[in-house]
Write a protein that holds these residues in place. Structure first.
Motif, PDB file in Angstrom:
ATOM      1  N   VAL A  70       0.837  -1.290  -0.099  1.00  7.11           N
ATOM      2  CA  VAL A  70       0.101   0.121  -0.030  1.00  7.11           C
ATOM      3  C   VAL A  70       0.728   1.225  -0.134  1.00  7.11           C
ATOM      4  CG1 VAL A  70      -0.205   0.071   2.517  1.00  7.11           C
ATOM      5  CG2 VAL A  70      -2.004   1.237   1.118  1.00  7.11           C
ATOM      6  N   HIS A  71       1.844   1.312   0.767  1.00  8.67           N
ATOM      7  CA  HIS A  71       2.529   2.606   0.952  1.00  8.67           C
ATOM      8  C   HIS A  71       3.508   2.753  -0.319  1.00  8.67           C
ATOM      9  CE1 HIS A  71       0.875   3.134   4.882  1.00  8.67           C
ATOM     10  NE2 HIS A  71       1.459   2.124   5.425  1.00  8.67           N
ATOM     11  N   LEU A  72       3.726   1.864  -1.003  1.00  7.65           N
ATOM     12  CA  LEU A  72       4.637   2.137  -2.478  1.00  7.65           C
ATOM     13  C   LEU A  72       3.736   2.517  -3.553  1.00  7.65           C
ATOM     14  CD1 LEU A  72       6.644  -0.958  -1.973  1.00  7.65           C
ATOM     15  CD2 LEU A  72       7.253   1.236  -1.104  1.00  7.65           C
ATOM     16  N   VAL A  96      -3.101  -3.715  -8.441  1.00  7.84           N
ATOM     17  CA  VAL A  96      -2.657  -2.578  -9.346  1.00  7.84           C
ATOM     18  C   VAL A  96      -2.559  -2.733 -10.617  1.00  7.84           C
ATOM     19  CG1 VAL A  96      -1.343  -0.373  -9.470  1.00  7.84           C
ATOM     20  CG2 VAL A  96      -1.757  -1.334  -7.407  1.00  7.84           C
ATOM     21  N   PRO A  97      -3.366  -2.332 -11.540  1.00 11.04           N
ATOM     22  CA  PRO A  97      -3.204  -2.566 -13.107  1.00 11.04           C
ATOM     23  C   PRO A  97      -1.885  -1.950 -13.392  1.00 11.04           C
ATOM     24  CG  PRO A  97      -5.292  -1.755 -12.559  1.00 11.04           C
ATOM     25  CD  PRO A  97      -4.577  -1.699 -11.254  1.00 11.04           C
ATOM     26  N   GLY A  98      -1.089  -2.526 -14.198  1.00  9.09           N
ATOM     27  CA  GLY A  98       0.098  -2.117 -14.901  1.00  9.09           C
ATOM     28  C   GLY A  98       1.254  -2.200 -14.095  1.00  9.09           C
ATOM     29  N   ALA A  99       1.128  -2.970 -12.843  1.00  4.59           N
ATOM     30  CA  ALA A  99       2.342  -3.074 -12.160  1.00  4.59           C
ATOM     31  C   ALA A  99       3.055  -4.408 -12.420  1.00  4.59           C
ATOM     32  CB  ALA A  99       1.904  -3.383 -10.605  1.00  4.59           C
ATOM     33  N   ASN A 100       4.350  -4.475 -12.810  1.00  2.84           N
ATOM     34  CA  ASN A 100       5.270  -5.483 -13.177  1.00  2.84           C
ATOM     35  C   ASN A 100       6.548  -5.096 -12.883  1.00  2.84           C
ATOM     36  OD1 ASN A 100       5.965  -4.104 -15.564  1.00  2.84           O
ATOM     37  ND2 ASN A 100       4.087  -4.112 -16.309  1.00  2.84           N
ATOM     38  N   GLY A 133       3.595  -0.060  -9.856  1.00  2.87           N
ATOM     39  CA  GLY A 133       2.495   0.509 -10.916  1.00  2.87           C
ATOM     40  C   GLY A 133       2.909   1.613 -11.697  1.00  2.87           C
ATOM     41  N   PRO A 134       2.067   1.850 -12.769  1.00  6.41           N
ATOM     42  CA  PRO A 134       2.450   2.961 -13.802  1.00  6.41           C
ATOM     43  C   PRO A 134       2.934   4.341 -12.955  1.00  6.41           C
ATOM     44  CG  PRO A 134       0.281   2.009 -14.282  1.00  6.41           C
ATOM     45  CD  PRO A 134       0.699   1.227 -12.828  1.00  6.41           C
ATOM     46  N   GLY A 135       3.845   4.824 -13.406  1.00  8.11           N
ATOM     47  CA  GLY A 135       4.642   6.056 -12.452  1.00  8.11           C
ATOM     48  C   GLY A 135       5.637   5.654 -11.950  1.00  8.11           C
ATOM     49  N   SER A 136       6.076   4.287 -11.633  1.00 11.51           N
ATOM     50  CA  SER A 136       7.271   3.851 -10.809  1.00 11.51           C
ATOM     51  C   SER A 136       8.270   3.340 -11.742  1.00 11.51           C
ATOM     52  CB  SER A 136       6.588   2.976  -9.901  1.00 11.51           C
ATOM     53  OG  SER A 136       6.076   1.568 -10.311  1.00 11.51           O
ATOM     54  N   GLU A 137       8.234   3.559 -12.765  1.00  8.52           N
ATOM     55  CA  GLU A 137       9.293   2.985 -13.704  1.00  8.52           C
ATOM     56  C   GLU A 137      10.749   3.328 -12.992  1.00  8.52           C
ATOM     57  OE1 GLU A 137       5.533   3.032 -16.177  1.00  8.52           O
ATOM     58  OE2 GLU A 137       6.507   4.534 -14.871  1.00  8.52           O
ATOM     59  N   ASP A 138      10.933   4.472 -12.609  1.00 15.78           N
ATOM     60  CA  ASP A 138      12.258   4.832 -11.982  1.00 15.78           C
ATOM     61  C   ASP A 138      12.650   4.162 -10.705  1.00 15.78           C
ATOM     62  OD1 ASP A 138      10.285   5.940 -10.331  1.00 15.78           O
ATOM     63  OD2 ASP A 138      11.328   7.947 -10.023  1.00 15.78           O
ATOM     64  N   MET A 139      11.628   3.392 -10.388  1.00 17.74           N
ATOM     65  CA  MET A 139      12.079   2.347  -9.181  1.00 17.74           C
ATOM     66  C   MET A 139      12.472   0.878  -9.703  1.00 17.74           C
ATOM     67  SD  MET A 139      11.623   4.415  -6.630  1.00 17.74           S
ATOM     68  CE  MET A 139      12.007   3.189  -5.455  1.00 17.74           C
TER      69      MET A 139
END
Length: 313
Positions: free
Chosen positions: A105-107, A127-131, A137-143
């Motif tokens: 949740v907090h991520l 979360v859709p798009g989390a992989n 999820g979308p918007g976390s590609e930099d992680m």
């Protein structure tokens, strides 16, 4: 796949199946990241404990196993290394096929209320798009950091990677033997001293009150680099904490007690995981001990599951 149709478990929420979706793989170019292997001696290995914290998981008793010498990756598989696999093969992970995955949740970028929570374990949201490319999820590609563990991969993804890399997932006996680092019957890879929320942080786990507040006193609120903290006596990094590690065998608990049978009745076909993760804390999920164990369905992926390989010699 919705959270309402997932199975409830504190460590690893699980899918209840679902049709695979065809999706064309894309190629991601990343830096070359050769894996360093360390030699693990054979001999008498130990499995389990006579001082179980969670006997319902099948932690006890302490027993011995004959171990052949093998090699093991010094770290879990990183995003950079997994990207090499995807670039070379065009592999598409289960989370990409399903189109969603479980995120702590907090991520989650944005408002977690926008995504369904798992009943009974509301710190997990589907979360859709989390992989693996966008682990939260979308918007976390930099992680998707090159030197961090690859996450949002299923047991099936791990097996596919192992076949490509020429290795395999370890057995529970091999994993525990390696994690002990030559120290014998100890609770942790460094010995028996307990991590705390004050001044001893030998691994990446939770500090604070779960799941409301992670104080991050060990320096990390989510994954740490795969090669971080001090290695154990065999030169292996993060054998406990950081991310759960898949093994190559099924999750089984032998018990004649009816309450244990009921607890694990819906886990047929689950795979065994070892090591705990950054979400573990002694007050809630005391599973960052060597003897601790959990089970995960082979098609489930989360923010805190990964793997490392072993190699026969």
């Amino acid at each position: 796949m919705t959270a309402e149709t997932s199975k409830k478990t504190c460590c690893a929420p699980a899918r209840e199946g679902g049709a695979e979706i065809d999706k064309q793989a894309s190629t991601l170019e990343r830096e070359n990241a050769p894996a360093k292997r360390v030699s693990i001696p054979g001999g008498k290995g130990l499995v389990g404990t006579n001082q179980p914290e969670l006997p319902i998981d099948g932690e006890n008793p302490l027993r011995s196993a004959r171990i052949k010498p093998f090699e093991m990756d010094e770290t879990v598989v990183t995003n950079a290394r997994f990207a090499e696999f995807v670039a070379a093969t065009g592999y598409v992970t289960d989370a990409e096929k399903f189109g969603d995955s479980f995120v702590f949740v907090h991520l989650i970028p944005g408002d977690p209320k926008d995504f369904p929570a798992v009943p009974g374990a509301t710190w997990w949201h589907m979360v859709p798009g989390a992989n693996w490319r966008a682990p939260h999820g979308p918007g976390s590609e930099d992680m998707c950091l090159p030197d961090h563990p690859v996450v949002q991969v299923t047991w099936r993804d791990a097996v596919a990677f192992a076949e490509w890399a020429g290795g395999r997932l370890p057995t529970e006996a091999e994993w525990e033997h390696a994690a002990r680092g030559g120290l014998g019957d100890v609770r942790f890879p460094w010995g028996d001293k307990e991590p705390n929320d004050r001044d001893f942080f030998p691994c990446n786990i939770w500090q604070g009150r779960f799941p409301e507040k992670n104080l991050g006193l060990d320096g990390y609120l989510a994954t740490a680099p795969a090669k971080s903290f001090e290695p154990n006596g065999y030169g292996l990094y993060n054998m406990v904490g950081n991310v759960w590690q898949y093994t190559g065998q099924a999750f089984k608990v032998k018990s004649l007690k009816k309450h244990v049978q009921r607890e694990h009745a819906d886990k047929k076909g689950y795979k065994l995981g070892k090591g705990g993760s950054f979400l573990c804390h002694a007050s809630y999920c005391y599973r960052y001990r060597i003897a601790a164990r959990t089970g995960t369905s082979p098609d489930s992926s989360t923010s805190h599951q990964s793997f490392r390989l072993v190699y026969d010699i």
